[in-house]
Design an enzyme around this catalytic site. Structure first.
Site, PDB file in Angstrom:
ATOM      1  N   GLY A 136      25.310  59.723 -21.687  1.00  0.00           N
ATOM      2  CA  GLY A 136      26.423  60.351 -20.964  1.00  0.00           C
ATOM      3  C   GLY A 136      26.005  60.868 -19.603  1.00  0.00           C
ATOM      4  O   GLY A 136      26.616  61.791 -19.071  1.00  0.00           O
ATOM      5  N   ASP A 184      31.655  59.518 -11.595  1.00  0.00           N
ATOM      6  CA  ASP A 184      30.253  59.127 -11.712  1.00  0.00           C
ATOM      7  C   ASP A 184      29.747  58.468 -10.433  1.00  0.00           C
ATOM      8  O   ASP A 184      28.669  58.776  -9.928  1.00  0.00           O
ATOM      9  CB  ASP A 184      30.064  58.172 -12.897  1.00  0.00           C
ATOM     10  CG  ASP A 184      30.650  58.735 -14.183  1.00  0.00           C
ATOM     11  OD1 ASP A 184      30.922  59.952 -14.224  1.00  0.00           O
ATOM     12  OD2 ASP A 184      30.839  57.959 -15.128  1.00  0.00           O
ATOM     13  N   TYR A 236      38.538  56.733 -25.145  1.00  0.00           N
ATOM     14  CA  TYR A 236      38.692  57.163 -23.750  1.00  0.00           C
ATOM     15  C   TYR A 236      39.999  56.607 -23.181  1.00  0.00           C
ATOM     16  O   TYR A 236      40.793  57.321 -22.585  1.00  0.00           O
ATOM     17  CB  TYR A 236      37.486  56.665 -22.964  1.00  0.00           C
ATOM     18  CG  TYR A 236      37.427  57.098 -21.510  1.00  0.00           C
ATOM     19  CD1 TYR A 236      36.691  58.218 -21.137  1.00  0.00           C
ATOM     20  CD2 TYR A 236      38.083  56.377 -20.520  1.00  0.00           C
ATOM     21  CE1 TYR A 236      36.619  58.612 -19.808  1.00  0.00           C
ATOM     22  CE2 TYR A 236      38.019  56.759 -19.193  1.00  0.00           C
ATOM     23  CZ  TYR A 236      37.273  57.876 -18.839  1.00  0.00           C
ATOM     24  OH  TYR A 236      37.209  58.253 -17.528  1.00  0.00           O
TER      25      TYR A 236
END
Ligand code: GLA
Length: 394
Positions: A136, A184, A236
């Site tokens: 993660g 990210d 998700y």
């Protein structure tokens, strides 16, 4: 015994990538580019909802050694990947193509850039990484961004960093097929040493805010639960679809655009929709409080916000798991000022805000709790905010 995941000094990462390149293809690469993994401090599952998040870049990075070719062939090597060397044509890497997933991460940006009309050429590339995989911590974005930076640089493409964030996000969404937001890639390309990145996907704004816990006797401990975590497994995407469905009914694209979010909560009758939206609404509030505290250096007061964020992710958004909950509770019970899961959830990592002198104690307490449950030993990173992607070898 506790196990800390160390990062490579920049020179070591560059040398390892160059060595793999030379072993695979002969000769020296045109250069080596690095891009880091990240850890998000707060603002979880908000980047696709038009909300803020506050990631930092980790010192752990992916290193890509790369040279352009005269033709449209692609040869790409990665130690430990399956297969370790992949060869094909540039056009072979595309949505629905039969390239391995790691190649989609590495070269998806090339497909996006070509679609945008940029003049691409084949490349030889070698990739090494010290970003722990499946933790993660955005090892995938680190690959996308390292290769993305290399392509843009070496082919002289007129693509700025902000644009490259979008290119790499599209690579992940369309070529890999994971419906993630832009946090990210933003962290990997826009973060700064000693800074936290305040990213607001409502208006696309970014700001670097000083974030230096060490000066205050505090430490940010990342706990890798080593529990499995897969963003492509549907959970998700389901969370995202629920939020978009509610937003659509309100006549907007993203929940962050709803004018009266608390009024919306009063009107929601579906219990699942209610919980998901409540997470988004309350998390946005927590990020705002968090950033206000960080701006004044009141780091000792951010702990309760981390705790509340975790509770919301566990109970309302339902993306935590026993390994994350136990890590968070054991950290708090042994001296952490606050703790929460970080990233997508369903495994991966947690973070804890710990007085520097208690780091060892917290690591041991989490390790003991894991042993009691019969789980694999957790791993740790005492994290500092590191720099974003860059060229590390000419
Ligand atoms: C994953 C995704 C990010 C973000 C987080 C949750 O890491 O890649 O875009 O949605 O989950 O905050």
């Amino acid at each position: 015994m506790t196990y800390e995941i160390s990062s490579w000094p920049e020179g070591e990462g560059a040398a390892r990538a160059a060595e793999l390149f030379t072993g695979a293809f002969g000769g020296d690469p045109a250069g080596v580019w690095a891009a880091p993994g990240r850890v998000n401090l707060i603002g979880e599952h908000l980047d696709y909802n038009g909300g803020p998040s506050v990631p930092i870049a980790l010192p752990h990075a992916t290193y890509a050694a790369l040279s352009p070719r005269e033709d449209d062939r692609v040869r790409i090597a990665s130690a430990g990947a399956d297969p370790e060397l992949w060869t094909g044509a540039l056009d072979d890497v595309r949505p629905g193509g039969d390239q391995p997933t790691w190649v989609s991460y590495a070269l998806g940006a090339a497909w996006v850039l070509a679609r945008a009309g940029h003049a691409l050429r084949g490349v030889d590339a070698a990739i090494v990484s010290c970003v722990p995989a499946s933790a993660g911590l955005s090892s995938s974005a680190a690959i996308e961004c390292a290769v993305g930076l290399a392509l843009v640089d070496v082919l002289g493409l007129p693509v700025g960093r902000r644009e490259l964030v979008g290119v790499c996000q599209r690579a992940e969404n369309e070529v890999v097929g994971a419906p993630t937001g832009s946090m990210d890639q933003s962290a990997s390309l826009l973060a700064g040493a000693g800074r936290a990145l305040v990213l607001d996907t409502l208006d696309g704004s970014t700001e670097l805010v000083p974030f230096d816990l060490t000066g205050r006797g505090l430490s940010l401990l990342v706990i890798d639960t080593r529990a499995s975590h897969a963003l492509v497994d549907g959970q998700y995407a389901q969370r995202r679809a629920t939020c978009e469905r509610v937003a659509g009914r309100e006549g907007v694209e993203l929940l962050g655009q709803v004018a009266d979010p608390y009024g919306l909560l009063d009107r929601l009758s579906d219990p699942v929709e209610f919980k998901r939206v409540r997470h988004v609404v309350t998390e946005i509030g927590r990020v705002n409080e968090f950033v206000a505290l960080v701006r004044t250096g009141a780091y000792d007061r951010i702990g309760p916000l981390l705790d509340a964020s975790h509770a919301s992710l566990r109970d309302d958004y339902e993306v935590s798991c026993p390994e994350l909950d136990v890590a968070v509770e054991a950290a708090r019970g042994s001296g952490a000022l606050g703790a929460r899961m970080t990233g997508g959830g369903f495994g991966g990592s947690a973070i804890a805000l710990v007085p520097a002198g208690l780091v060892g104690q917290v690591e041991r307490a989490v390790g003991r709790a894991y042993a009691e449950h019969g789980w694999d030993e957790p791993r740790f990173i005492p994290a500092v905010a590191a720099e974003s992607g860059r060229r590390v070898l000419r």
